[in-house]
Design a protein around this motif. Structure first.
Motif, mmCIF file in Angstrom:
data_model
loop_
_atom_site.group_PDB
_atom_site.id
_atom_site.type_symbol
_atom_site.label_atom_id
_atom_site.label_comp_id
_atom_site.label_asym_id
_atom_site.label_seq_id
_atom_site.Cartn_x
_atom_site.Cartn_y
_atom_site.Cartn_z
ATOM 1 N N TYR A 156 0.841 -1.203 0.000
ATOM 2 C CA TYR A 156 0.000 0.000 0.000
ATOM 3 C C TYR A 156 0.876 1.255 0.000
ATOM 4 O O TYR A 156 0.637 2.187 -0.766
ATOM 5 N N GLY B 48 -3.971 2.098 -9.027
ATOM 6 C CA GLY B 48 -4.488 2.049 -7.665
ATOM 7 C C GLY B 48 -4.121 3.276 -6.849
ATOM 8 O O GLY B 48 -4.588 3.440 -5.729
ATOM 9 N N ASP C 87 -7.053 5.448 -5.479
ATOM 10 C CA ASP C 87 -7.664 4.899 -4.262
ATOM 11 C C ASP C 87 -6.752 5.096 -3.054
ATOM 12 O O ASP C 87 -7.221 5.405 -1.964
ATOM 13 N N ARG D 85 -7.081 8.663 -2.013
ATOM 14 C CA ARG D 85 -8.362 8.868 -1.320
ATOM 15 C C ARG D 85 -8.311 8.312 0.093
ATOM 16 O O ARG D 85 -8.811 8.935 1.030
ATOM 17 N N ALA D 86 -7.704 7.151 0.253
ATOM 18 C CA ALA D 86 -7.588 6.555 1.593
ATOM 19 C C ALA D 86 -6.731 7.443 2.488
ATOM 20 O O ALA D 86 -7.055 7.652 3.663
ATOM 21 N N SER E 212 -8.649 10.567 3.440
ATOM 22 C CA SER E 212 -9.851 10.289 4.235
ATOM 23 C C SER E 212 -9.549 9.869 5.666
ATOM 24 O O SER E 212 -10.455 9.851 6.498
ATOM 25 N N TYR F 253 -7.867 1.398 1.861
ATOM 26 C CA TYR F 253 -7.407 1.222 0.481
ATOM 27 C C TYR F 253 -7.795 -0.157 -0.065
ATOM 28 O O TYR F 253 -8.375 -0.259 -1.151
ATOM 29 N N TYR F 254 -7.492 -1.204 0.689
ATOM 30 C CA TYR F 254 -7.827 -2.546 0.213
ATOM 31 C C TYR F 254 -9.331 -2.753 0.151
ATOM 32 O O TYR F 254 -9.826 -3.487 -0.711
ATOM 33 N N MET G 43 -11.408 -0.410 -0.744
ATOM 34 C CA MET G 43 -11.783 0.245 -2.006
ATOM 35 C C MET G 43 -11.447 -0.649 -3.196
ATOM 36 O O MET G 43 -12.183 -0.681 -4.187
ATOM 37 N N LEU G 44 -10.338 -1.353 -3.119
ATOM 38 C CA LEU G 44 -9.974 -2.241 -4.229
ATOM 39 C C LEU G 44 -10.931 -3.422 -4.334
ATOM 40 O O LEU G 44 -11.250 -3.866 -5.440
ATOM 41 N N PRO H 34 -14.995 -1.648 -5.626
ATOM 42 C CA PRO H 34 -14.695 -0.401 -6.333
ATOM 43 C C PRO H 34 -15.899 0.491 -6.600
ATOM 44 O O PRO H 34 -15.738 1.612 -7.022
ATOM 45 N N PRO I 161 -18.637 3.193 -6.124
ATOM 46 C CA PRO I 161 -18.769 4.328 -5.214
ATOM 47 C C PRO I 161 -19.952 4.114 -4.273
ATOM 48 O O PRO I 161 -20.889 3.384 -4.595
#
Length: 89
Positions: free
Chosen positions: A23, A39, A42, A45-46, A49, A74-75, A77-78, A81, A83
């Motif tokens: 990550y 990636g 994301d 964003r992580a 956030s 992050y993971y 979000m992966l 995916p 929204p």
């Protein structure tokens, strides 16, 4: 039985360290490689956030907890995916 528990604990720690390292590499890729890796959006964003907190007052532990929280987001979000605003079917 105890040896097996120790081995599983070591394996889990190793897997967590690899996941956190992967990550961090993606998150820092624009600065390290000069371009973002897949990636990165994301990861960014992580990172933006996750609010910095100091729950323990022990800086290295707080940093590890913070980075772990970012990596989990992050993971997540992966793995999902879509929204949050998208309707689920």
């Amino acid at each position: 039985m105890r040896r097996q528990l120790v081995l599983w604990t070591l394996w889990a720690g190793y897997a967590a360290a690899l996941a956190l390292g992967a990550y961090e590499f993606v998150a820092k890729s624009p600065g390290v490689l000069g371009k973002p890796l897949p990636g990165w959006v994301d990861a960014d964003r992580a990172e933006s956030s996750t609010r910095w907190r100091r729950p323990t007052g022990i800086l290295p532990l707080d940093k590890l907890l913070h980075e772990g929280q970012e990596a989990l987001l992050y993971y997540g979000m992966l793995l999902d995916p879509a929204p949050d605003s998208a309707p689920r079917t």
